[in-house]
Design an enzyme around this catalytic site. Structure first.
Site, PDB file in Angstrom:
ATOM      1  CE1 TYR A  76       0.334   2.296  13.712  1.00  0.00           C
ATOM      2  CE2 TYR A  76      -1.663   3.452  13.039  1.00  0.00           C
ATOM      3  CZ  TYR A  76      -0.394   2.971  12.746  1.00  0.00           C
ATOM      4  OH  TYR A  76       0.140   3.160  11.495  1.00  0.00           O
TER       5      TYR A  76
ATOM      6  CG  ASN B  53      -4.833   3.246   8.874  1.00  0.00           C
ATOM      7  OD1 ASN B  53      -4.885   2.225   8.189  1.00  0.00           O
ATOM      8  ND2 ASN B  53      -4.395   4.392   8.398  1.00  0.00           N
TER       9      ASN B  53
ATOM     10  NE  ARG C  97      -3.244   2.514   2.831  1.00  0.00           N
ATOM     11  CZ  ARG C  97      -3.121   3.288   3.916  1.00  0.00           C
ATOM     12  NH1 ARG C  97      -2.366   2.921   4.923  1.00  0.00           N
ATOM     13  NH2 ARG C  97      -3.757   4.435   3.984  1.00  0.00           N
TER      14      ARG C  97
ATOM     15  CD  GLU D 203      -4.492   7.373  10.033  1.00  0.00           C
ATOM     16  OE1 GLU D 203      -3.889   8.450  10.243  1.00  0.00           O
ATOM     17  OE2 GLU D 203      -4.155   6.299  10.548  1.00  0.00           O
TER      18      GLU D 203
ATOM     19  CD  GLU E 182      -1.306   3.926   8.365  1.00  0.00           C
ATOM     20  OE1 GLU E 182      -1.035   4.322   9.521  1.00  0.00           O
ATOM     21  OE2 GLU E 182      -1.479   4.692   7.414  1.00  0.00           O
TER      22      GLU E 182
ATOM     23  CG  HIS F  57      -1.097   8.940   3.575  1.00  0.00           C
ATOM     24  ND1 HIS F  57      -1.064   7.587   3.769  1.00  0.00           N
ATOM     25  CD2 HIS F  57      -0.808   9.494   4.786  1.00  0.00           C
ATOM     26  CE1 HIS F  57      -0.767   7.318   5.036  1.00  0.00           C
ATOM     27  NE2 HIS F  57      -0.601   8.477   5.668  1.00  0.00           N
TER      28      HIS F  57
END
Length: 438
Positions: free
Chosen positions: A343, A341, A111, A200, A409, A155
């Site tokens: 985390y 994404n 990606r 995002e 991500e 992005h």
């Protein structure tokens, strides 16, 4: 004895067992779970991900125009150590080495994002053939290595020329983004079959045009933030509509990548904390996922709270915009998949926030924090919470059914600067295992 037939040792062991079970009962999650040994289904994609500004370098070479990150990082004080992406990993010149490394890793997908200003230096208008040639070379190199390109159209690196006209605050950006997307579909769509419109968008709206800690550094956390998000969703839908209408013969898929934390109820058995968790999810990922994957409208809880607070604050209309019926029809269902994404996580509980000032982070009436005992990383916001990924996956399934999901991500930061990756190995092992369990 108090319990006839029960020895003191047996009673002690039972007490210890209850104490061991107590944290899980209070927390509602296990900070670390036993590993599940199994296999992912056939066709599972293993990949790595980058962003153009973070790796390419060559910021002003071969006809590329300036982006908002090119501009913002050159302002003293915006970046702590004064660094920038002017050179970065120099992937613009070293992409063949990068692809070779990925091939050696055994990944089957990569990606990466396209730099808008490398394709259209002014954001719209004249194309830059040298930039187009670069991405053609990258795509061809990937395919020759047996790696599928997964291309992110945006992005965060908006053309500075468009920011000078208001950027994401200008409703016309939906036209600009569609024009740019069409160029990418035309130039690369014969080989690229996996497209991501925006990466995002929450970050752009809240940090880029809210608290101003990311490019372009505009501040308006309770007002401008909602306008930006509104235009992001409109732009996403316009690009998808163009692809589905005029490029359907390319037989690709197109979707969006959303960032999300898991919001764990501080007290999982308390209904008000459960409600706070759901509210926090709706103010975060739901802000985008509800319009796109549900009904073309913002979450009802956002509409209720922001409308009421806007009125109490004296605004003539809600700070949260509304889509027209035509826009809602275009937006609803405008994604073939959802990119996640993920985390980290927060613990949350209900709290009546002040309304004196319009602030996005107050609008949900939810307070959040991270347990100081969670494993830390090199980033103050990133605590290691593998169990949160499974919760996110379950939440997506509960709300949007069998929509295909890609973890676009996930990772771990450190400031050690060495290759002794024991921490990172631990993190990936447990996050991937939670994905397997889900």
């Amino acid at each position: 004895p108090a319990y006839p037939g029960v020895s003191p040792l047996q009673l002690h062991l039972v007490s210890m067992w209850l104490l061991l079970c107590l944290p899980a009962a209070i927390l509602g999650y296990q900070p670390e779970e036993p590993l599940l040994y199994g296999q992912f289904p056939e066709g599972f994609m293993w990949g790595t991900a980058t962003a153009a500004y973070q790796i390419e370098g060559a910021w002003d070479q071969d006809g590329k125009g300036p982006s908002i990150w090119d501009t913002w990082t050159k302002v003293p004080g915006n970046i702590v150590d004064g660094s920038s992406g002017d050179v970065a990993c120099d992937s613009y010149h070293k992409y063949k080495e990068d692809v070779s490394l990925m091939k050696a890793m055994g990944v089957n997908s990569y990606r990466f994002s396209i730099s808008w200003t490398r394709i259209l230096p002014d954001g719209i208008g004249a194309k830059n053939q040298e930039g187009i040639d670069y991405y053609n070379a990258v795509i061809d190199e990937l395919l020759a290595a047996g790696i599928e390109p997964a291309v992110t159209l945006y992005h965060w690196d908006l053309p500075q020329a468009l920011e000078n006209q208001g950027g994401w605050l200008n409703a016309t950006i939906a036209d600009w983004f569609e024009e740019y997307s069409r160029v990418c579909f035309e130039e690369f769509g014969d080989r690229v079959k996996f497209w991501i419109t925006l990466n995002e968008p929450w970050v752009t709206a809240t940090l880029g045009y809210g608290v101003g800690t990311m490019a372009p550094g505009v501040m308006g956390i309770g007002t401008l933030t909602y306008i930006v998000a509104h235009n992001e969703i409109r732009a996403h839908a316009r690009a998808v509509q163009a692809y589905k209408t005029d490029y359907a013969n390319q037989n690709g898929k197109i979707g969006i990548t959303l960032s999300i934390r898991w919001y764990e109820p501080e007290h999982p058995l308390d209904p008000t904390h459960q409600e706070a968790s759901e509210t926090a999810m709706m103010f975060d990922i739901g802000w985008y996922s509800e319009p796109i994957f549900n009904n073309g409208m913002y979450p009802e809880i956002m509409r209720q709270k922001i409308d009421a607070k806007s009125s109490a604050q004296g605004f003539p209309e809600s700070r949260l915009p509304s889509f027209t019926d035509t826009e809602s029809a275009m937006i609803a269902g405008s994604s073939d998949f959802i990119g996640i994404n993920m985390y980290t996580s927060n613990l949350v509980y209900p709290k009546e926030e002040p309304i004196e000032d319009p602030v996005y982070f107050y609008d949900d009436d939810v307070e959040g924090y991270q347990d100081p005992d969670w494993y830390a990383s090199g980033s103050d916001w990133l605590k290691v919470t593998p169990w949160g990924l499974r919760s996110v996956m379950n939440w997506v399934k509960d709300h949007y059914g069998n929509i295909p999901v890609y973890i676009t991500e996930n990772g771990f930061s450190d400031k050690l600067g060495n290759t002794d990756d024991l921490q990172r190995i631990y993190v990936y092992k447990h996050y991937i295992n939670q994905l397997l369990k889900s």
